[in-house]
Enzyme design. Structure first.
Site, PDB file in Angstrom:
ATOM      1  N   HIS A 144       0.838  -1.205   0.000  1.00 33.41           N
ATOM      2  CA  HIS A 144       0.000   0.000   0.000  1.00 33.41           C
ATOM      3  C   HIS A 144       0.874   1.257   0.000  1.00 33.41           C
ATOM      4  CE1 HIS A 144      -3.194  -2.557   2.254  1.00 33.41           C
ATOM      5  NE2 HIS A 144      -3.660  -2.354   1.025  1.00 33.41           N
ATOM      6  N   LYS A 195     -16.990  -7.183   4.728  1.00 32.00           N
ATOM      7  CA  LYS A 195     -15.838  -7.794   5.408  1.00 32.00           C
ATOM      8  C   LYS A 195     -15.966  -7.617   6.914  1.00 32.00           C
ATOM      9  CE  LYS A 195     -12.349  -7.229   1.773  1.00 32.00           C
ATOM     10  NZ  LYS A 195     -11.073  -6.574   1.392  1.00 32.00           N
ATOM     11  N   ARG A 232      -1.707  -5.665  -8.481  1.00 27.73           N
ATOM     12  CA  ARG A 232      -0.663  -6.658  -8.200  1.00 27.73           C
ATOM     13  C   ARG A 232      -0.637  -7.795  -9.202  1.00 27.73           C
ATOM     14  NH1 ARG A 232      -2.787  -7.613  -2.256  1.00 27.73           N
ATOM     15  NH2 ARG A 232      -4.615  -7.578  -3.598  1.00 27.73           N
ATOM     16  N   SER A 266      -3.031  -7.469   2.890  1.00 25.70           N
ATOM     17  CA  SER A 266      -3.434  -7.351   4.294  1.00 25.70           C
ATOM     18  C   SER A 266      -3.914  -8.692   4.837  1.00 25.70           C
ATOM     19  CB  SER A 266      -4.559  -6.323   4.437  1.00 25.70           C
ATOM     20  OG  SER A 266      -4.122  -5.056   4.053  1.00 25.70           O
TER      21      SER A 266
HETATM   22  O1  PNS Z   1      -8.601  -2.922   0.366  1.00 25.47           O
HETATM   23  P1  PNS Z   1      -9.850  -3.467  -0.261  1.00 25.47           P
HETATM   24  O2  PNS Z   1     -10.685  -4.207   0.755  1.00 25.47           O
HETATM   25  O3  PNS Z   1      -9.595  -4.294  -1.475  1.00 25.47           O
HETATM   26  O4  PNS Z   1     -10.688  -2.169  -0.707  1.00 25.47           O
HETATM   27  C1  PNS Z   1     -11.892  -2.340  -1.375  1.00 25.47           C
HETATM   28  C2  PNS Z   1     -12.594  -1.000  -1.615  1.00 25.47           C
HETATM   29  C3  PNS Z   1     -12.867  -0.309  -0.305  1.00 25.47           C
HETATM   30  C4  PNS Z   1     -11.685  -0.102  -2.438  1.00 25.47           C
HETATM   31  C5  PNS Z   1     -13.882  -1.364  -2.347  1.00 25.47           C
HETATM   32  O5  PNS Z   1     -14.650  -2.166  -1.528  1.00 25.47           O
HETATM   33  C6  PNS Z   1     -14.664  -0.156  -2.788  1.00 25.47           C
HETATM   34  O6  PNS Z   1     -14.313   0.476  -3.768  1.00 25.47           O
HETATM   35  N1  PNS Z   1     -15.746   0.160  -2.061  1.00 25.47           N
HETATM   36  C7  PNS Z   1     -16.565   1.296  -2.390  1.00 25.47           C
HETATM   37  C8  PNS Z   1     -18.041   0.965  -2.348  1.00 25.47           C
HETATM   38  C9  PNS Z   1     -18.769   1.597  -3.534  1.00 25.47           C
HETATM   39  O7  PNS Z   1     -18.771   2.795  -3.704  1.00 25.47           O
HETATM   40  N2  PNS Z   1     -19.357   0.706  -4.374  1.00 25.47           N
HETATM   41  C10 PNS Z   1     -20.106   1.073  -5.547  1.00 25.47           C
HETATM   42  C11 PNS Z   1     -19.310   1.279  -6.806  1.00 25.47           C
HETATM   43  S1  PNS Z   1     -18.096   0.106  -7.222  1.00 25.47           S
END
Ligand code: PNS
Length: 167
Positions: free
Chosen positions: A25, A49, A102, A139
């Site tokens: 990150h 989660k 990644r 993570s």
């Molecule tokens: O580190 P992560 O858990 O892979 O992060 C995931 C994250 C938070 C980036 C993803 O869950 C996300 O983009 N959530 C936003 C929710 C949202 O707005 N959804 C609707 C459009 S995609």
């Protein structure tokens, strides 16, 4: 406008669960901060989660890790738990989301979200490649190694490694 020299600040959001922040990150955040005028590292509460750490703790570890790494650029840490991610982008005037890429798995997971975020609010997603030495780090791997008593220092900033000893 005629007669004026326009300057638009490019603001990007780097969203994630950061549960906890890893060296992968930090690598991506540092790269984003070199490209954009302002970077918001956004700790997002993902209702799908069950996190190890509360959002405030994740944000505090991010702040500390970014400071310790002395990353160049303007970096803000914030959190978001209600509403769409693109709503946060609109609120702060960000036109770009940055995601670390990644592997092919990340591409498959991120592509639909990138298209939906563009449809919803015109927010584009930029994918940055982390340093290959960090592309295996996640993570979830860190949480698993820590839970089983292993050493996570190769994968996380120093502040996180210290913190994880007591979780
Ligand atoms: O580190 P992560 O858990 O892979 O992060 C995931 C994250 C938070 C980036 C993803 O869950 C996300 O983009 N959530 C936003 C929710 C949202 O707005 N959804 C609707 C459009 S995609």
């Amino acid at each position: 406008m005629p007669g004026t020299v326009g300057f638009m600040r490019r603001i990007a959001v780097v969203p994630g669960s950061f549960d906890p922040v890893t060296l992968g990150h930090l690598d991506v955040i540092g790269r984003a901060a070199k490209i954009f005028d302002e970077v918001h590292v956004l700790v997002v509460h993902n209702p799908e989660k069950s996190p190890l750490l509360p959002v405030a703790q994740r944000a505090a570890l991010l702040e500390r890790s970014i400071a310790d790494a002395a990353l160049d650029g303007e970096i803000v840490v914030a959190s978001w738990s209600v509403g769409l991610l693109v709503d946060y982008c609109t609120d702060v005037g960000a036109s770009v989301l940055v995601k670390g890429m990644r592997s092919q798995v990340d591409i498959a997971y991120e592509t639909p979200m990138a298209v939906v975020n563009r449809d919803l609010a015109g927010v584009e997603t930029v994918f940055l490649l982390p340093d290959p030495t960090k592309s295996h780090v996640s993570s979830s791997l860190v949480r698993q190694v820590a839970a089983l008593g292993g050493d996570v220092t190769p994968y996380v900033p120093r502040a996180v490694a210290e913190f994880m000893k007591h979780v």
